[in-house]
Design a protein around this motif. Sequence first.
Motif, PDB file in Angstrom:
ATOM      1  N   GLY A  39       0.787  -1.219   0.000  1.00  0.00           N
ATOM      2  CA  GLY A  39       0.000   0.000   0.000  1.00  0.00           C
ATOM      3  C   GLY A  39       0.821   1.272   0.000  1.00  0.00           C
ATOM      4  O   GLY A  39       0.305   2.349  -0.310  1.00  0.00           O
ATOM      5  N   GLN A  40       2.097   1.146   0.343  1.00  0.00           N
ATOM      6  CA  GLN A  40       2.959   2.327   0.364  1.00  0.00           C
ATOM      7  C   GLN A  40       3.437   2.681  -1.038  1.00  0.00           C
ATOM      8  O   GLN A  40       3.499   1.832  -1.937  1.00  0.00           O
ATOM      9  CB  GLN A  40       4.164   2.081   1.271  1.00  0.00           C
ATOM     10  CG  GLN A  40       3.812   1.862   2.732  1.00  0.00           C
ATOM     11  CD  GLN A  40       3.142   3.084   3.323  1.00  0.00           C
ATOM     12  OE1 GLN A  40       3.686   4.187   3.270  1.00  0.00           O
ATOM     13  NE2 GLN A  40       1.952   2.893   3.876  1.00  0.00           N
ATOM     14  N   GLU A  41       3.808   3.932  -1.193  1.00  0.00           N
ATOM     15  CA  GLU A  41       4.397   4.385  -2.452  1.00  0.00           C
ATOM     16  C   GLU A  41       5.894   4.090  -2.452  1.00  0.00           C
ATOM     17  O   GLU A  41       6.570   4.272  -1.437  1.00  0.00           O
ATOM     18  CB  GLU A  41       4.177   5.885  -2.618  1.00  0.00           C
ATOM     19  CG  GLU A  41       4.830   6.470  -3.870  1.00  0.00           C
ATOM     20  CD  GLU A  41       4.570   7.962  -3.992  1.00  0.00           C
ATOM     21  OE1 GLU A  41       3.396   8.347  -4.140  1.00  0.00           O
ATOM     22  OE2 GLU A  41       5.546   8.732  -3.951  1.00  0.00           O
ATOM     23  N   VAL A  42       6.382   3.625  -3.586  1.00  0.00           N
ATOM     24  CA  VAL A  42       7.806   3.320  -3.740  1.00  0.00           C
ATOM     25  C   VAL A  42       8.340   4.095  -4.933  1.00  0.00           C
ATOM     26  O   VAL A  42       7.709   4.108  -6.000  1.00  0.00           O
ATOM     27  CB  VAL A  42       8.024   1.814  -3.985  1.00  0.00           C
ATOM     28  CG1 VAL A  42       9.489   1.531  -4.256  1.00  0.00           C
ATOM     29  CG2 VAL A  42       7.541   0.997  -2.794  1.00  0.00           C
ATOM     30  N   THR A  43       9.484   4.720  -4.764  1.00  0.00           N
ATOM     31  CA  THR A  43      10.122   5.431  -5.875  1.00  0.00           C
ATOM     32  C   THR A  43      11.536   4.924  -6.065  1.00  0.00           C
ATOM     33  O   THR A  43      12.345   4.974  -5.140  1.00  0.00           O
ATOM     34  CB  THR A  43      10.146   6.944  -5.628  1.00  0.00           C
ATOM     35  OG1 THR A  43       8.806   7.434  -5.508  1.00  0.00           O
ATOM     36  CG2 THR A  43      10.818   7.658  -6.801  1.00  0.00           C
ATOM     37  N   LEU A  44      11.805   4.447  -7.249  1.00  0.00           N
ATOM     38  CA  LEU A  44      13.138   3.978  -7.616  1.00  0.00           C
ATOM     39  C   LEU A  44      13.781   5.029  -8.520  1.00  0.00           C
ATOM     40  O   LEU A  44      13.111   5.617  -9.370  1.00  0.00           O
ATOM     41  CB  LEU A  44      13.047   2.639  -8.355  1.00  0.00           C
ATOM     42  CG  LEU A  44      12.178   1.567  -7.689  1.00  0.00           C
ATOM     43  CD1 LEU A  44      12.218   0.284  -8.508  1.00  0.00           C
ATOM     44  CD2 LEU A  44      12.601   1.316  -6.259  1.00  0.00           C
ATOM     45  N   ARG A  45      15.088   5.203  -8.355  1.00  0.00           N
ATOM     46  CA  ARG A  45      15.776   6.284  -9.055  1.00  0.00           C
ATOM     47  C   ARG A  45      16.902   5.762  -9.921  1.00  0.00           C
ATOM     48  O   ARG A  45      17.526   4.742  -9.588  1.00  0.00           O
ATOM     49  CB  ARG A  45      16.307   7.292  -8.047  1.00  0.00           C
ATOM     50  CG  ARG A  45      15.192   7.980  -7.263  1.00  0.00           C
ATOM     51  CD  ARG A  45      15.720   8.860  -6.142  1.00  0.00           C
ATOM     52  NE  ARG A  45      14.639   9.595  -5.500  1.00  0.00           N
ATOM     53  CZ  ARG A  45      13.837   9.075  -4.585  1.00  0.00           C
ATOM     54  NH1 ARG A  45      13.994   7.811  -4.200  1.00  0.00           N
ATOM     55  NH2 ARG A  45      12.880   9.815  -4.053  1.00  0.00           N
ATOM     56  N   CYS A  46      17.172   6.492 -10.986  1.00  0.00           N
ATOM     57  CA  CYS A  46      18.213   6.076 -11.918  1.00  0.00           C
ATOM     58  C   CYS A  46      18.909   7.292 -12.502  1.00  0.00           C
ATOM     59  O   CYS A  46      18.263   8.248 -12.947  1.00  0.00           O
ATOM     60  CB  CYS A  46      17.619   5.238 -13.048  1.00  0.00           C
ATOM     61  SG  CYS A  46      18.803   4.772 -14.334  1.00  0.00           S
ATOM     62  N   LYS A  47      20.230   7.230 -12.506  1.00  0.00           N
ATOM     63  CA  LYS A  47      21.040   8.249 -13.183  1.00  0.00           C
ATOM     64  C   LYS A  47      21.762   7.556 -14.327  1.00  0.00           C
ATOM     65  O   LYS A  47      22.631   6.716 -14.085  1.00  0.00           O
ATOM     66  CB  LYS A  47      22.036   8.872 -12.211  1.00  0.00           C
ATOM     67  CG  LYS A  47      22.891   9.978 -12.823  1.00  0.00           C
ATOM     68  CD  LYS A  47      23.857  10.525 -11.783  1.00  0.00           C
ATOM     69  CE  LYS A  47      24.626  11.748 -12.282  1.00  0.00           C
ATOM     70  NZ  LYS A  47      25.245  11.575 -13.597  1.00  0.00           N
ATOM     71  N   PRO A  48      21.423   7.863 -15.568  1.00  0.00           N
ATOM     72  CA  PRO A  48      22.074   7.173 -16.688  1.00  0.00           C
ATOM     73  C   PRO A  48      23.489   7.692 -16.920  1.00  0.00           C
ATOM     74  O   PRO A  48      23.904   8.687 -16.316  1.00  0.00           O
ATOM     75  CB  PRO A  48      21.169   7.523 -17.871  1.00  0.00           C
ATOM     76  CG  PRO A  48      20.583   8.861 -17.503  1.00  0.00           C
ATOM     77  CD  PRO A  48      20.415   8.834 -16.005  1.00  0.00           C
ATOM     78  N   ILE A  49      24.191   7.025 -17.789  1.00  0.00           N
ATOM     79  CA  ILE A  49      25.523   7.469 -18.172  1.00  0.00           C
ATOM     80  C   ILE A  49      25.406   8.771 -18.967  1.00  0.00           C
ATOM     81  O   ILE A  49      24.549   8.882 -19.856  1.00  0.00           O
ATOM     82  CB  ILE A  49      26.234   6.384 -19.007  1.00  0.00           C
ATOM     83  CG1 ILE A  49      26.561   5.186 -18.107  1.00  0.00           C
ATOM     84  CG2 ILE A  49      27.504   6.912 -19.645  1.00  0.00           C
ATOM     85  CD1 ILE A  49      27.120   3.992 -18.838  1.00  0.00           C
ATOM     86  N   SER A  50      26.254   9.707 -18.628  1.00  0.00           N
ATOM     87  CA  SER A  50      26.204  11.007 -19.274  1.00  0.00           C
ATOM     88  C   SER A  50      26.383  10.871 -20.785  1.00  0.00           C
ATOM     89  O   SER A  50      27.290  10.166 -21.251  1.00  0.00           O
ATOM     90  CB  SER A  50      27.317  11.897 -18.706  1.00  0.00           C
ATOM     91  OG  SER A  50      27.339  13.143 -19.355  1.00  0.00           O
ATOM     92  N   GLY A  51      25.507  11.514 -21.541  1.00  0.00           N
ATOM     93  CA  GLY A  51      25.589  11.473 -22.997  1.00  0.00           C
ATOM     94  C   GLY A  51      24.696  10.426 -23.638  1.00  0.00           C
ATOM     95  O   GLY A  51      24.413  10.497 -24.838  1.00  0.00           O
TER      96      GLY A  51
END
Lengths: 117, 113
Positions: free
Chosen positions: A16-28
């Motif tokens: 029931g909780q909200e989940v946020t997953l994060r991603c930083k891609p390779i520059s360019g």
Amino acid sequence: DAGVIQSPRHEVTEMGQEVTLRCKPISGHNSLFWYRQTMMRGLELLIYFNNNVPIDDSGMPEDRFSAKMPNASFSTLKIQPSEPRDSAVYFCASSDMWTANMNTEAFFGQGTRLTVV
Amino acid sequence: AQSVTQPDIHITVSEGASLELRCNYSYGATPYLFWYVQSPGQGLQLLLKYFSGDTLVQGIKGFEAEFKRSQSSFNLRKPSVHWSDAAEYFCAVGSYNTDKLIFGTGTRLQVFP
């Protein structure tokens, strides 16, 4: 470059909780992919972006899942509300676009292991 | 639609033996083909890729793969397996006219001493 960076590495949350997953891609890189890996289904493509624009979200399981890419260096995958069957490892990957650079490859992050109890 | 089939879920070989992991793809246009390896608890690492040209491609860690258009296959091979090769192996297909990258279900390789 440090590669594709995902956070958190592990997430345990209650149903029931909200989940946020994060991603930083390779520059360019201008393509970004979100995958879900489970024992039953293997690696499923959930959604991918080109130049921050969602191109194909046909793999997103249902409306509880949403993904955004507000700029070239950041993307989120949100699950609201979460359910136990969402438990999986979620991978983010980035690459050049094949149409721009046919000799490219997708680079993967270390993944986020999500457990919904 | 693109699809990839890896018919072998689990393969066990002895160290030093040869290895072949099967991959069949379905795609109407010219495919781009990849093999990735995943060690336990890790992300995926590219072993090799095929875009065009020589149909036998060499990759890292002594792996090679051969693209056979007539059989829609891209099988991965290694002449002599090492215990450190134990991992899960994924075949994937992309294409020049789409940036979608689709993976097979994977083959888990176990190596016995």
